[in-house]
Design an enzyme around this catalytic site. Structure first.
Site, PDB file in Angstrom:
ATOM      1  N   ASP A 267     -66.900 -17.941   9.840  1.00 15.14           N
ATOM      2  CA  ASP A 267     -67.066 -16.783  10.725  1.00 15.14           C
ATOM      3  C   ASP A 267     -67.020 -15.477   9.947  1.00 15.14           C
ATOM      4  OD1 ASP A 267     -66.983 -18.322  12.869  1.00 15.14           O
ATOM      5  OD2 ASP A 267     -65.108 -17.542  13.702  1.00 15.14           O
ATOM      6  N   LYS A 289     -70.228 -14.388  14.247  1.00 15.80           N
ATOM      7  CA  LYS A 289     -70.670 -13.788  15.515  1.00 15.80           C
ATOM      8  C   LYS A 289     -70.034 -12.426  15.571  1.00 15.80           C
ATOM      9  CE  LYS A 289     -71.279 -17.661  18.569  1.00 15.80           C
ATOM     10  NZ  LYS A 289     -70.367 -18.590  17.902  1.00 15.80           N
ATOM     11  N   MET A 402     -60.507  -9.686  21.851  1.00 15.05           N
ATOM     12  CA  MET A 402     -61.792  -9.025  22.057  1.00 15.05           C
ATOM     13  C   MET A 402     -61.667  -7.943  23.130  1.00 15.05           C
ATOM     14  SD  MET A 402     -64.112 -12.478  21.813  1.00 15.05           S
ATOM     15  CE  MET A 402     -62.874 -13.596  22.461  1.00 15.05           C
TER      16      MET A 402
HETATM   17  N1  SAH Z   1     -59.784 -17.838  16.950  1.00 10.99           N
HETATM   18  C1  SAH Z   1     -59.301 -16.492  16.816  1.00 10.99           C
HETATM   19  C2  SAH Z   1     -59.835 -15.581  17.905  1.00 10.99           C
HETATM   20  C3  SAH Z   1     -61.309 -15.343  17.789  1.00 10.99           C
HETATM   21  S1  SAH Z   1     -61.882 -14.210  18.988  1.00 10.99           S
HETATM   22  C4  SAH Z   1     -57.773 -16.516  16.808  1.00 10.99           C
HETATM   23  O1  SAH Z   1     -57.174 -17.531  17.113  1.00 10.99           O
HETATM   24  O2  SAH Z   1     -57.184 -15.507  16.449  1.00 10.99           O
HETATM   25  C5  SAH Z   1     -61.962 -12.715  18.065  1.00 10.99           C
HETATM   26  C6  SAH Z   1     -60.815 -11.795  18.456  1.00 10.99           C
HETATM   27  O3  SAH Z   1     -59.619 -12.245  17.852  1.00 10.99           O
HETATM   28  C7  SAH Z   1     -60.963 -10.386  17.956  1.00 10.99           C
HETATM   29  O4  SAH Z   1     -61.783  -9.631  18.811  1.00 10.99           O
HETATM   30  C8  SAH Z   1     -59.530  -9.902  18.003  1.00 10.99           C
HETATM   31  O5  SAH Z   1     -59.151  -9.595  19.307  1.00 10.99           O
HETATM   32  C9  SAH Z   1     -58.778 -11.146  17.606  1.00 10.99           C
HETATM   33  N2  SAH Z   1     -58.404 -11.178  16.176  1.00 10.99           N
HETATM   34  C10 SAH Z   1     -58.797 -12.053  15.259  1.00 10.99           C
HETATM   35  N3  SAH Z   1     -58.222 -11.812  14.075  1.00 10.99           N
HETATM   36  C11 SAH Z   1     -57.433 -10.735  14.252  1.00 10.99           C
HETATM   37  C12 SAH Z   1     -56.564  -9.992  13.410  1.00 10.99           C
HETATM   38  N4  SAH Z   1     -56.388 -10.290  12.132  1.00 10.99           N
HETATM   39  N5  SAH Z   1     -55.899  -8.947  13.960  1.00 10.99           N
HETATM   40  C13 SAH Z   1     -56.052  -8.619  15.247  1.00 10.99           C
HETATM   41  N6  SAH Z   1     -56.862  -9.286  16.072  1.00 10.99           N
HETATM   42  C14 SAH Z   1     -57.542 -10.329  15.595  1.00 10.99           C
END
Ligand code: SAH
Length: 490
Positions: A267, A289, A402
């Site tokens: 990703d 994405k 998100m």
């Molecule tokens: N699978 C991921 C989520 C993917 S959706 C998980 O478990 O974290 C993508 C969203 O994840 C982003 O829009 C944000 O809201 C969050 N996100 C992912 N990595 C992040 C990070 N390091 N800090 C803050 N938010 C994060």
């Protein structure tokens, strides 16, 4: 005590594409002229290394230590006892100015420049054209370590660690292996051949090495037989959660799988530092994405997974955070099921956990909230509708993924359903990364505070939680852990 996990200011962004000052290469020195100017300790130290090569070595000095004289007597180098002249340096590949005297070394430097030879001035990084790295020697395997002069102590520590880690007879193992490479070509290129060599260096060779070269050759024969008769490996997909971005927040399993992968499909959220844990030969495919930006279609990702696994590849499908949270795992797994491809799911640290850790608060608390909601700010239909009434109940905690673009919508819906204006809302951007940023707000101000903060990078919205200490009380940390280690080592 200071809460150093909590910081508001953005760290100075890393210099973009920081450039190497010195480019590491291995130089062929056979029969080439190398001139060492100087006859004392500094010259001896360099000569000990250069004598490992088959270069044509010349030492020019007014006086030479007995060790150098001895090497000259043994015919290992040519010693000339006088001042250096331009003629001495002509045709040289490398020149070492090792007089340990700034003026004399500068004179030599000028001559070397005239002669067109690459120059090293001992203990003078600034004026040297090349530097000699710390070396771990298991000829033909050589590890060169350089820190651009930033941390000599660290270089020595790395060298000591490697000396300990690499089998003392690794050189012999590699030499024997080199003679066997042609025979090993009986195995198909790629994975089968790699597996063969991994088995040799990993277990078979260390076990046999005490028996010398012939024992190693026997081992290779036996091992090749075994591998030629092995059945073709099936492809396999590992769904791996990469965590929030800090390589130290990877699981050991994730690390191991990355290292073993033939293909890594990743990703946009997985940072380069983590991808670099894959082998250099691994194929890296970016299918990021990007919210509201051009993205790889899910169908194409599904097809890629099947395509690579069907070639017998070990595929790592790595996603930011946890692959079981907002990561469309089921869709990809179903496609693999349909194609009859095996897979496993390796969990990772999800952004909600990293964000809660960043503010030093628990996502659940006895007497406050006995449930926790993980929500998405938008879904296939646009901004996502939720059970707003439930979310406005006092003490509720939700981690909203998100949610940046949806902030105003979220605020509107929550207020409309009776949410208290002073309900805490905290944004954590880039949780668990060096540029982690925390913005503490309330339901009344969340959208405008978010606008003001102009956060870049992924962010989690924590509804119902305030940071444990008010962010503005805290100084910004100045270094990442890795940098601290280098400083401590000095
Ligand atoms: N699978 C991921 C989520 C993917 S959706 C998980 O478990 O974290 C993508 C969203 O994840 C982003 O829009 C944000 O809201 C969050 N996100 C992912 N990595 C992040 C990070 N390091 N800090 C803050 N938010 C994060």
């Amino acid at each position: 005590m200071r809460n150093n996990f909590l910081y508001t200011h953005q760290l100075k962004p890393k210099q973009k594409g920081r450039q190497m000052q010195h480019f590491p290469i291995f130089l062929a020195l056979e029969h080439r002229k190398v001139v060492v100017c100087g006859g004392d300790e500094a010259a001896i130290a360099k000569l000990r290394l250069i004598l490992k090569t088959t270069a044509d070595i010349h030492v020019i000095a007014q006086e030479a230590a007995s060790e150098i004289v001895k090497w000259a007597d043994e015919g290992r180098l040519t010693l000339t006892l006088r001042d250096v002249t331009l003629a001495d340096l002509q045709g040289a590949a490398l020149v070492y100015a090792a007089e340990e005297d700034a003026t004399r070394d500068a004179d030599i430097a000028a001559l070397a420049k005239q002669a067109g030879a690459l120059l090293n001035i001992v203990d003078n990084l600034q004026d040297s054209e090349f530097i000699t790295p710390a070396i771990v020697d298991r000829d033909p395997v050589t590890v060169a370590i350089g820190t651009e002069g930033a941390a000599p102590v660290l270089a020595r520590k790395i060298k000591a660690d490697l000396e300990e880690r690499l089998h003392p007879q690794l050189g012999m193992m590699a030499r024997v292996a080199k003679g066997f490479r042609k025979l090993a070509e009986a195995l198909p290129h790629g994975r089968p051949r790699r597996d063969f060599w991994t088995a040799y260096y990993g277990k078979a060779a260390p076990r046999a090495v005490d028996g010398g070269e012939s024992a190693l050759r026997d081992t290779l024969d036996g091992l090749l037989d075994q591998h030629l008769n092995r059945e073709k490996r099936d492809g396999f997909v590992s769904f791996v959660g990469a965590g929030p971005g800090d390589p130290e927040l990877l699981t050991l399993k994730a690390r191991k799988l990355l290292h073993e992968a033939d293909v890594v499909i990743h990703d946009a959220l997985v940072p380069q530092q983590i991808l670099e844990l894959a082998r250099r030969e691994a194929l890296l495919v970016d299918v990021g994405k990007r919210g509201f930006a051009p993205s790889t279609r899910q169908d194409d990702i599904n097809a890629l997974l099947v395509e690579h696994a069907q070639t017998g590849a070990q595929v790592v499908r790595i996603k930011g955070g946890d692959s079981v949270v907002f990561a469309r795992l089921d869709e990809e797994a179903e496609v693999l099921d349909a194609a009859g491809i095996d897979y496993a799911v390796v969990p990772g640290i999800t952004a909600a956990s990293a964000a809660a850790a960043a503010i030093g608060k628990s996502l659940t608390r006895r007497g406050r909230n006995s449930e926790l909601r993980l929500l998405t700010g938008h879904d296939v239909a646009g901004f996502a509708e939720q059970d707003w009434r439930a979310l406005t109940r006092p003490g509720q905690v939700a981690a909203i993924y998100m949610g940046k673009k949806a902030a105003r919508f979220l605020q509107g819906r929550l207020l409309m359903h009776g949410g208290a204006v002073d309900t805490p809302v905290t944004f954590v951007a880039n949780a668990g990364r060096p540029d982690q940023t925390i913005v503490a707000s309330t339901l009344a101000n969340m959208a405008s505070d978010l606008d003001d903060a102009a956060l870049s990078g992924p962010a989690i919205t924590l509804l119902g939680l305030t940071p444990r200490t008010l962010p503005q009380d805290l100084p910004a940390p100045e270094h990442t852990t890795h940098e601290l280690f280098e400083i401590a080592a000095e």
